[in-house]
Write a protein that holds these residues in place. Structure first.
Motif, PDB file in Angstrom:
ATOM      1  N   GLY A  68      20.217  -7.126  -0.209  1.00 41.24           N
ATOM      2  CA  GLY A  68      20.238  -6.246   0.950  1.00 41.24           C
ATOM      3  C   GLY A  68      21.612  -6.099   1.581  1.00 41.24           C
ATOM      4  O   GLY A  68      21.743  -5.860   2.790  1.00 41.24           O
ATOM      5  N   ALA A  69      22.654  -6.230   0.761  1.00 46.61           N
ATOM      6  CA  ALA A  69      24.023  -6.259   1.285  1.00 46.61           C
ATOM      7  C   ALA A  69      24.565  -4.877   1.616  1.00 46.61           C
ATOM      8  O   ALA A  69      25.505  -4.747   2.414  1.00 46.61           O
ATOM      9  CB  ALA A  69      24.944  -6.931   0.280  1.00 46.61           C
ATOM     10  N   GLN A  70      24.009  -3.830   1.025  1.00 44.07           N
ATOM     11  CA  GLN A  70      24.590  -2.498   1.182  1.00 44.07           C
ATOM     12  C   GLN A  70      24.614  -2.042   2.637  1.00 44.07           C
ATOM     13  O   GLN A  70      25.564  -1.374   3.068  1.00 44.07           O
ATOM     14  CB  GLN A  70      23.833  -1.485   0.319  1.00 44.07           C
ATOM     15  CG  GLN A  70      23.963  -1.695  -1.179  1.00 44.07           C
ATOM     16  CD  GLN A  70      22.891  -2.592  -1.770  1.00 44.07           C
ATOM     17  OE1 GLN A  70      22.205  -3.329  -1.042  1.00 44.07           O
ATOM     18  NE2 GLN A  70      22.713  -2.534  -3.080  1.00 44.07           N
ATOM     19  N   ARG A  71      23.596  -2.381   3.398  1.00 42.80           N
ATOM     20  CA  ARG A  71      23.554  -1.994   4.816  1.00 42.80           C
ATOM     21  C   ARG A  71      24.789  -2.519   5.555  1.00 42.80           C
ATOM     22  O   ARG A  71      25.426  -1.795   6.328  1.00 42.80           O
ATOM     23  CB  ARG A  71      22.290  -2.548   5.475  1.00 42.80           C
ATOM     24  CG  ARG A  71      22.207  -2.299   6.981  1.00 42.80           C
ATOM     25  CD  ARG A  71      21.116  -3.145   7.601  1.00 42.80           C
ATOM     26  NE  ARG A  71      19.798  -2.815   7.068  1.00 42.80           N
ATOM     27  CZ  ARG A  71      19.013  -1.846   7.561  1.00 42.80           C
ATOM     28  NH1 ARG A  71      19.426  -1.118   8.587  1.00 42.80           N
ATOM     29  NH2 ARG A  71      17.837  -1.629   7.030  1.00 42.80           N
ATOM     30  N   TYR A  72      25.124  -3.770   5.326  1.00 42.97           N
ATOM     31  CA  TYR A  72      26.244  -4.388   6.031  1.00 42.97           C
ATOM     32  C   TYR A  72      27.583  -3.898   5.482  1.00 42.97           C
ATOM     33  O   TYR A  72      28.551  -3.740   6.237  1.00 42.97           O
ATOM     34  CB  TYR A  72      26.141  -5.910   5.918  1.00 42.97           C
ATOM     35  CG  TYR A  72      24.809  -6.435   6.397  1.00 42.97           C
ATOM     36  CD1 TYR A  72      24.505  -6.478   7.756  1.00 42.97           C
ATOM     37  CD2 TYR A  72      23.838  -6.851   5.494  1.00 42.97           C
ATOM     38  CE1 TYR A  72      23.270  -6.947   8.196  1.00 42.97           C
ATOM     39  CE2 TYR A  72      22.608  -7.321   5.921  1.00 42.97           C
ATOM     40  CZ  TYR A  72      22.328  -7.353   7.271  1.00 42.97           C
ATOM     41  OH  TYR A  72      21.104  -7.807   7.695  1.00 42.97           O
TER      42      TYR A  72
END
Length: 295
Positions: A68-72
């Motif tokens: 879920g790193a893309q959001r950050y």
């Protein structure tokens, strides 16, 4: 875009693009894949880049689909590159015999033993600088083909990849702006995973392992580079912690002796999985962004 790259997938994500590419690596003598998340800011300007190194059995896709790193990354305007964890399909005897050695277990080192030294050169594949002559090493590929800032890069990873991130950072003072890790193998010379890998890739002479410089505790003892600010998250319910594979306390002791800041956060109830990584990846990207965005 250079012809050496083949786009495998492209998916829009948080106004940026998550892509996977393949290329022929002259360093590893095989075809390799990597993922790259390009945040929306990269459409207008070059952005800093984070290199994520995954753990045993992983490919270039595990972090992409689970962390879920893309959001950050989109929030902070940083690209994230996710290489594979080893060469693939090299037809070396024994490379697929076990899950913690060979395929999926390159340990981010350059092997010296005859069966492995031609292909298993993950350290050089990950770290070497730009030559623009041959696109055989990952930084060359990334910097030649994508809108990233060559002088603004950081590194992080998980487990075997946490070991790799610490080693790459400590062996190359000033190359990376920052480093962090999730449940890293901190002292591979002293744990079963590391001893198996080092014996197979580097040889049975344990006295030589320190001189081959792939153990973060040994490297920290001799570190004499720019200021270090290490962030490590470790789950207290991690079975590999209790099994003696990770040894974060050993690194803590060395850092204390060297007066090097190490923020080791022991997280109650968390294990070794990507649920653990997803819970704290935002903190890690913010940690790196602080240094990557500094003037």
């Amino acid at each position: 875009m250079a012809a050496e790259l083949t786009e495998v997938t492209a998916t829009k994500c948080f106004e940026g693009w998550q892509k996977i590419f393949s290329h022929k690596s002259d360093e590893l003598k095989c075809a390799m894949r990597f993922g790259i998340y390009l945040p929306p800011q990269s459409e207008k300007e070059k952005v800093p880049v984070l290199y994520w190194l995954s753990g045993l059995t992983c490919t270039e896709e595990n972090f992409v689909t689970k962390a879920g790193a893309q959001r950050y990354a989109a929030d902070h305007g940083v690209a994230i590159v996710t290489p594979d964890t080893s060469p693939r399909g090299c037809n070396i005897k024994g490379e697929d015999d076990s899950w913690d050695f060979g395929t999926g277990a390159g340990f981010y080192l350059d092997a010296t033993q005859d069966d492995w030294k031609t292909n298993y050169r993950m350290y050089s594949y990950i770290t070497k600088e730009v030559s623009y002559k041959e696109q055989c090493k990952l930084p060359e590929v990334i910097q030649a083909n994508f809108p990233v800032l060559a002088n603004k890069q950081s590194i992080l990873g998980h487990s075997m990849g946490g070991h790799g991130a610490l080693v790459c950072f400590l062996r190359n003072p000033g190359k990376y702006a920052s480093v962090s890790a999730f449940a890293p193998i901190c002292n591979p010379s002293e744990c079963p995973w590391g001893q198996k890998a080092f014996s197979g890739y580097l040889g049975a002479d344990r006295d030589q392992w320190k001189f081959q410089r792939y153990d973060a505790c040994h490297l920290m003892q001799d570190y004499d580079g720019p200021k270090v600010d290490i962030l490590i998250d470790q789950g207290k319910a991690d079975n590999f912690l209790t099994a003696g594979q990770l040894l974060p306390d050993n690194l803590t002791v060395v850092c204390a002796k060297k007066d090097v800041p190490l923020k080791l956060r022991m997280q109650d109830g968390y294990d070794h999985s990507y649920y653990f990584i997803a819970s704290f990846i935002g903190d890690h990207i913010a940690h790196h962004a602080k240094y990557l965005k500094a003037s």
